[in-house]
Design a protein around this motif. Sequence first.
Motif, PDB file in Angstrom:
ATOM      1  N   LEU A  80       0.834  -1.183   0.000  1.00  8.40           N
ATOM      2  CA  LEU A  80       0.000   0.000   0.000  1.00  8.40           C
ATOM      3  C   LEU A  80       0.873   1.239   0.000  1.00  8.40           C
ATOM      4  O   LEU A  80       1.875   1.301   0.722  1.00  8.40           O
ATOM      5  N   ASN A  81       0.512   2.221  -0.824  1.00 13.31           N
ATOM      6  CA  ASN A  81       1.181   3.512  -0.837  1.00 13.31           C
ATOM      7  C   ASN A  81       0.224   4.536  -0.240  1.00 13.31           C
ATOM      8  O   ASN A  81      -0.689   5.018  -0.902  1.00 13.31           O
ATOM      9  N   MET A  82       0.434   4.839   1.035  1.00 10.09           N
ATOM     10  CA  MET A  82      -0.460   5.722   1.760  1.00 10.09           C
ATOM     11  C   MET A  82       0.323   6.925   2.278  1.00 10.09           C
ATOM     12  O   MET A  82       1.490   6.793   2.658  1.00 10.09           O
ATOM     13  N   PRO A  83      -0.312   8.100   2.315  1.00 14.07           N
ATOM     14  CA  PRO A  83       0.327   9.254   2.947  1.00 14.07           C
ATOM     15  C   PRO A  83       0.621   8.962   4.418  1.00 14.07           C
ATOM     16  O   PRO A  83      -0.046   8.150   5.054  1.00 14.07           O
ATOM     17  N   SER A  84       1.613   9.662   4.939  1.00 16.17           N
ATOM     18  CA  SER A  84       2.021   9.417   6.328  1.00 16.17           C
ATOM     19  C   SER A  84       0.876   9.641   7.302  1.00 16.17           C
ATOM     20  O   SER A  84       0.723   8.894   8.282  1.00 16.17           O
ATOM     21  N   ALA A  85       0.061  10.659   7.056  1.00 15.97           N
ATOM     22  CA  ALA A  85      -1.053  10.943   7.967  1.00 15.97           C
ATOM     23  C   ALA A  85      -2.031   9.782   8.005  1.00 15.97           C
ATOM     24  O   ALA A  85      -2.558   9.426   9.069  1.00 15.97           O
ATOM     25  N   GLN A  86      -2.288   9.167   6.848  1.00 16.72           N
ATOM     26  CA  GLN A  86      -3.199   8.028   6.802  1.00 16.72           C
ATOM     27  C   GLN A  86      -2.609   6.815   7.515  1.00 16.72           C
ATOM     28  O   GLN A  86      -3.321   6.040   8.152  1.00 16.72           O
ATOM     29  N   LYS A  87      -1.297   6.642   7.399  1.00 18.15           N
ATOM     30  CA  LYS A  87      -0.639   5.532   8.089  1.00 18.15           C
ATOM     31  C   LYS A  87      -0.711   5.718   9.604  1.00 18.15           C
ATOM     32  O   LYS A  87      -0.870   4.753  10.349  1.00 18.15           O
ATOM     33  N   VAL A  88      -0.591   6.974  10.056  1.00 14.53           N
ATOM     34  CA  VAL A  88      -0.710   7.245  11.487  1.00 14.53           C
ATOM     35  C   VAL A  88      -2.113   6.895  11.970  1.00 14.53           C
ATOM     36  O   VAL A  88      -2.292   6.285  13.030  1.00 14.53           O
ATOM     37  N   LEU A  89      -3.127   7.262  11.180  1.00 13.01           N
ATOM     38  CA  LEU A  89      -4.497   6.913  11.542  1.00 13.01           C
ATOM     39  C   LEU A  89      -4.671   5.398  11.572  1.00 13.01           C
ATOM     40  O   LEU A  89      -5.355   4.858  12.450  1.00 13.01           O
ATOM     41  N   GLY A  90      -4.064   4.706  10.602  1.00 13.51           N
ATOM     42  CA  GLY A  90      -4.136   3.251  10.593  1.00 13.51           C
ATOM     43  C   GLY A  90      -3.460   2.640  11.804  1.00 13.51           C
ATOM     44  O   GLY A  90      -3.954   1.665  12.384  1.00 13.51           O
ATOM     45  N   LEU A  91      -2.323   3.223  12.207  1.00 13.77           N
ATOM     46  CA  LEU A  91      -1.615   2.734  13.392  1.00 13.77           C
ATOM     47  C   LEU A  91      -2.462   2.917  14.643  1.00 13.77           C
ATOM     48  O   LEU A  91      -2.557   2.018  15.489  1.00 13.77           O
ATOM     49  N   LEU A  92      -3.102   4.077  14.771  1.00 18.84           N
ATOM     50  CA  LEU A  92      -3.975   4.322  15.918  1.00 18.84           C
ATOM     51  C   LEU A  92      -5.141   3.342  15.934  1.00 18.84           C
ATOM     52  O   LEU A  92      -5.518   2.833  16.998  1.00 18.84           O
ATOM     53  N   ALA A  93      -5.710   3.072  14.756  1.00 12.68           N
ATOM     54  CA  ALA A  93      -6.817   2.114  14.678  1.00 12.68           C
ATOM     55  C   ALA A  93      -6.367   0.719  15.085  1.00 12.68           C
ATOM     56  O   ALA A  93      -7.082  -0.002  15.786  1.00 12.68           O
ATOM     57  N   ALA A  94      -5.168   0.321  14.646  1.00 16.23           N
ATOM     58  CA  ALA A  94      -4.649  -1.005  14.985  1.00 16.23           C
ATOM     59  C   ALA A  94      -4.398  -1.126  16.486  1.00 16.23           C
ATOM     60  O   ALA A  94      -4.684  -2.172  17.095  1.00 16.23           O
ATOM     61  N   LEU A  95      -3.868  -0.073  17.101  1.00 19.87           N
ATOM     62  CA  LEU A  95      -3.630  -0.104  18.547  1.00 19.87           C
ATOM     63  C   LEU A  95      -4.953  -0.129  19.318  1.00 19.87           C
ATOM     64  O   LEU A  95      -5.074  -0.821  20.338  1.00 19.87           O
ATOM     65  N   MET A  96      -5.937   0.615  18.840  1.00 22.85           N
ATOM     66  CA  MET A  96      -7.266   0.558  19.456  1.00 22.85           C
ATOM     67  C   MET A  96      -7.869  -0.832  19.303  1.00 22.85           C
ATOM     68  O   MET A  96      -8.557  -1.332  20.196  1.00 22.85           O
ATOM     69  N   MET A  97      -7.598  -1.462  18.157  1.00 15.96           N
ATOM     70  CA  MET A  97      -8.075  -2.827  17.913  1.00 15.96           C
ATOM     71  C   MET A  97      -7.503  -3.791  18.949  1.00 15.96           C
ATOM     72  O   MET A  97      -8.216  -4.662  19.464  1.00 15.96           O
ATOM     73  N   VAL A  98      -6.224  -3.650  19.272  1.00 17.93           N
ATOM     74  CA  VAL A  98      -5.597  -4.483  20.299  1.00 17.93           C
ATOM     75  C   VAL A  98      -6.295  -4.281  21.637  1.00 17.93           C
ATOM     76  O   VAL A  98      -6.577  -5.243  22.370  1.00 17.93           O
ATOM     77  N   PHE A  99      -6.608  -3.034  21.960  1.00 19.95           N
ATOM     78  CA  PHE A  99      -7.292  -2.729  23.216  1.00 19.95           C
ATOM     79  C   PHE A  99      -8.684  -3.366  23.247  1.00 19.95           C
ATOM     80  O   PHE A  99      -9.096  -3.949  24.250  1.00 19.95           O
ATOM     81  N   VAL A 100      -9.408  -3.266  22.114  1.00 18.64           N
ATOM     82  CA  VAL A 100     -10.759  -3.833  22.040  1.00 18.64           C
ATOM     83  C   VAL A 100     -10.708  -5.348  22.145  1.00 18.64           C
ATOM     84  O   VAL A 100     -11.505  -5.956  22.874  1.00 18.64           O
ATOM     85  N   TRP A 101      -9.801  -5.982  21.426  1.00 19.59           N
ATOM     86  CA  TRP A 101      -9.682  -7.440  21.495  1.00 19.59           C
ATOM     87  C   TRP A 101      -9.318  -7.891  22.906  1.00 19.59           C
ATOM     88  O   TRP A 101      -9.837  -8.895  23.392  1.00 19.59           O
ATOM     89  N   SER A 102      -8.418  -7.156  23.540  1.00 19.38           N
ATOM     90  CA  SER A 102      -8.047  -7.497  24.920  1.00 19.38           C
ATOM     91  C   SER A 102      -9.263  -7.396  25.828  1.00 19.38           C
ATOM     92  O   SER A 102      -9.499  -8.262  26.677  1.00 19.38           O
ATOM     93  N   GLY A 103     -10.051  -6.329  25.650  1.00 21.04           N
ATOM     94  CA  GLY A 103     -11.248  -6.153  26.454  1.00 21.04           C
ATOM     95  C   GLY A 103     -12.261  -7.264  26.242  1.00 21.04           C
ATOM     96  O   GLY A 103     -12.965  -7.667  27.178  1.00 21.04           O
ATOM     97  N   TYR A 104     -12.320  -7.786  25.008  1.00 23.90           N
ATOM     98  CA  TYR A 104     -13.248  -8.882  24.711  1.00 23.90           C
ATOM     99  C   TYR A 104     -12.917 -10.111  25.548  1.00 23.90           C
ATOM    100  O   TYR A 104     -13.793 -10.702  26.191  1.00 23.90           O
ATOM    101  N   PHE A 105     -11.643 -10.510  25.557  1.00 26.50           N
ATOM    102  CA  PHE A 105     -11.246 -11.696  26.318  1.00 26.50           C
ATOM    103  C   PHE A 105     -11.362 -11.463  27.822  1.00 26.50           C
ATOM    104  O   PHE A 105     -11.745 -12.368  28.572  1.00 26.50           O
TER     105      PHE A 105
END
Length: 322
Positions: free
Chosen positions: A25-50
Amino acid sequence: MSSDVLTNTDRPGVSGRSVLEVESLNMPSAQKVLGLLAALMMVFVWSGYFLSLRAGAVTPVSTYEIALLRFGLPGLILLPVFIRNFKAICQVPRLYLVGMLVGGGLPFFWLGAMGMQVGQVAEGSTLIPGVAPLFVTMMAVLVFNQPLSGWRLGGLLLIFAGVVAFIGNSVTGDTHVGAVVLFLAASFLWALFALSIRQCGLSPLVAASVVAVPTGLLLLIVGAVMQPELGWFDLSLNQQLGQILAQGLGAGLASGLLFAFAISRLGAEVTSAIGSLTPVAASAIAYVWFGEQVTLVIVAGIALISLGVILASGLVKGRMTE
């Protein structure tokens, strides 16, 4: 069944790439930062599920009530999406619809919940998401003759070694071996869900409605007929809010959307690598909140599976060839 299950190209929204391939994927840096934040939030949500499943196992709330939160609340929110896209949903092959409902619906939830009754957060949060890539690749290679690179093979072997470590830890008596079996079965269903999502051609929001709306309706009917004993009002307000956030809004709605958004900005390989942090975060919180003991064998199993997920995702190969 033909190999187009994994490489369909004749339906809108389904790419012709194999499920084992990684797209750059060729994404602007700002979009990659948003993706990184989403992925980290995903880890938090998955942890909360278990963690919420574990909390449900030690509180008066029943498995039925947790399931109703997990599917009923998202089903209510996504009902307009389901109705609006009903014709498109009906055009999806039944094989994929069944895979989504079984792999992401009640059977998957029940196996995870039953496993958490006798198992630990470290086991569930590692085995369910961590071993799924092993099952996906096994089905793709053995059944559909998909190619397998050396990097992915090495990652899958590490995942298998991590599974052996967890089984060994259970056999020696530190945990219940039945929990490991239940978590592995849930992981297999999650792999079916991932394959079905990959090939169904629906957007993440519509796909989520396919699971949540029918399952939530079924649970409401079952509740009205069987009238199961409820323990919801025996929970404290904080426990109620925690279950609503973790199961209803977190696992039921936010996890899939965050996962899809992160993949669209970072790619599947980076998102999978970040997702491997889930057992680390969940196990650390479980150690503090529930006093779960994490043995050296479990730590080794977490490390092996997490590293295996990173290698199996193709991330390391991609970085070395840049």
